[in-house]
Design a protein around this motif. Structure first.
Motif, short mmCIF file in Angstrom:
data_model
loop_
_atom_site.label_atom_id
_atom_site.label_comp_id
_atom_site.label_asym_id
_atom_site.label_seq_id
_atom_site.Cartn_x
_atom_site.Cartn_y
_atom_site.Cartn_z
N GLU A 20 0.83 -1.20 0.00
CA GLU A 20 0.00 0.00 0.00
C GLU A 20 0.86 1.24 0.00
O GLU A 20 1.94 1.28 0.56
N ILE A 21 0.35 2.30 -0.64
CA ILE A 21 1.01 3.60 -0.62
C ILE A 21 0.95 4.14 0.81
O ILE A 21 -0.11 4.16 1.44
N THR A 22 2.08 4.58 1.33
CA THR A 22 2.17 5.19 2.66
C THR A 22 2.30 6.70 2.49
O THR A 22 3.13 7.18 1.72
N ILE A 23 1.48 7.45 3.25
CA ILE A 23 1.48 8.91 3.15
C ILE A 23 2.21 9.52 4.34
O ILE A 23 1.82 9.33 5.50
N LEU A 24 3.27 10.26 4.05
CA LEU A 24 4.02 11.00 5.06
C LEU A 24 3.36 12.35 5.32
O LEU A 24 2.48 12.79 4.59
N ASP A 25 3.88 13.04 6.33
CA ASP A 25 3.42 14.41 6.59
C ASP A 25 4.11 15.40 5.65
O ASP A 25 4.78 14.99 4.68
N GLY A 26 3.99 16.68 5.94
CA GLY A 26 4.61 17.73 5.13
C GLY A 26 5.72 18.44 5.90
O GLY A 26 6.24 17.92 6.88
#
Length: 307
Positions: A3-9
């Motif tokens: 799965e695609i993992t989403i980091l912060d900004g």
């Protein structure tokens, strides 16, 4: 499939956006000492946007930004505070969120020539010891030479941490005829070979704090290089900045504050990141000047998607 993992900004500019104390040379470290509650708020903003991984706010807790004397007196305590504040933000989240322990460049971002391996060993060891009780994974950030990666891994191993290790490198704004490479001159093939030499210690290789336009070609080349080394299991990804395409001649990472490129809207950034995902990237997020709105756009586009 992964799965695609989403980091912060970018924490520094998000802190400035919400009104936290912010200036050079301290950058995001200033809020740790003057407004720690706003560090928690900035983390929470990214979590609310859908980030699945937040990064501890100790990027600027290094001699380069704080100065040698201040870092010697307060560095370990500030790194510990950054870990505790990240854990506080995660504790109030309604969903599971991992904390990545930041292992930043110690002697200046984008300055491979400034790296001092003997000095780095003890500093990285102190950072790792302070963060180890708080983090779910490690993230070497904005690295400009492979030597930094080796020092970080040694420090993590020295504290006995078994958490996953991600390494993220910074790219120059232009590449020469040899193609994607670091400011040190080391190529993506060199990175892949160095990762292979660590055995199974590195779980992911990324590029960060680089132009989105440079990140895409570098990620495609990196995926090929890792595969050629038999490292198909090593994930790739990126979290780009929104800095100007042309660097100022007088730029210094502890003096100049760039303002973002207005054309990199959240939708435009998500479009660019889509090309990274098509080339195999499974970890994506944002760096400097990428705000919760940009992370929300990535969540809308990629959360739950598998590669």
């Amino acid at each position: 499939m992964v799965e695609i993992t989403i980091l912060d900004g970018g924490m520094g500019k998000e802190l400035r956006r919400i009104g936290a104390p912010f200036r050079q040379p301290e950058w995001s470290a200033l809020a740790l000492t003057e407004a720690p509650e706003m560090v928690v708020q900035a983390h929470a903003n990214f979590i609310d946007a859908g980030a699945q991984v937040i990064i501890t706010n100790n990027y600027a807790v290094v001699p380069f930004h704080l100065g040698e004397a201040t870092f010697a007196r307060h560095g370990a305590a500030l790194v510990d505070l950054a870990g505790r504040l990240a854990r506080e933000a995660v504790a109030t989240a309604d969903v599971a969120v991992d904390i990545a322990g930041s292992m930043p460049p110690l002697f200046g971002s984008y300055l491979p020539e400034a790296f001092d391996a003997p000095r780095a060993a003890s500093i990285y060891a102190d950072i790792a010891a302070a963060l180890a009780p708080r983090v779910d994974l490690w993230l070497g950030e904005t690295l400009s030479t492979i030597a930094e990666m080796r020092s970080i891994i040694a420090a993590i191993d020295a504290v006995g941490s078994k958490q996953p290790v991600w390494m993220s490198f910074a790219l120059p704004n232009t590449f020469d005829d040899q193609g994607p490479a670091l400011r040190s001159g080391e190529t993506v093939a060199d990175i892949a070979a160095a990762v292979a030499a660590t055995g199974d210690r590195v779980d992911a290789v990324l590029f960060n704090c680089s132009l989105p336009e440079q990140t895409g070609p570098a990620l495609a080349a990196l995926r090929r290089a890792l595969d050629a080394e038999g490292l198909r299991h090593v994930r790739t990804g990126g979290y780009a900045n929104a800095f100007p395409v042309v660097e100022r001649d007088d730029y210094s990472a502890r003096e100049v504050i760039y303002e973002r490129r207005d054309e990199l809207t959240s939708d435009r950034y998500a479009d660019i990141v889509a090309s990274w995902v098509e080339d195999g990237a499974t970890i994506v997020g944002g760096c400097c000047d990428m705000y919760p709105v940009h992370i929300a756009a990535l969540v809308d586009r990629f959360a739950g998607r598998e590669m």
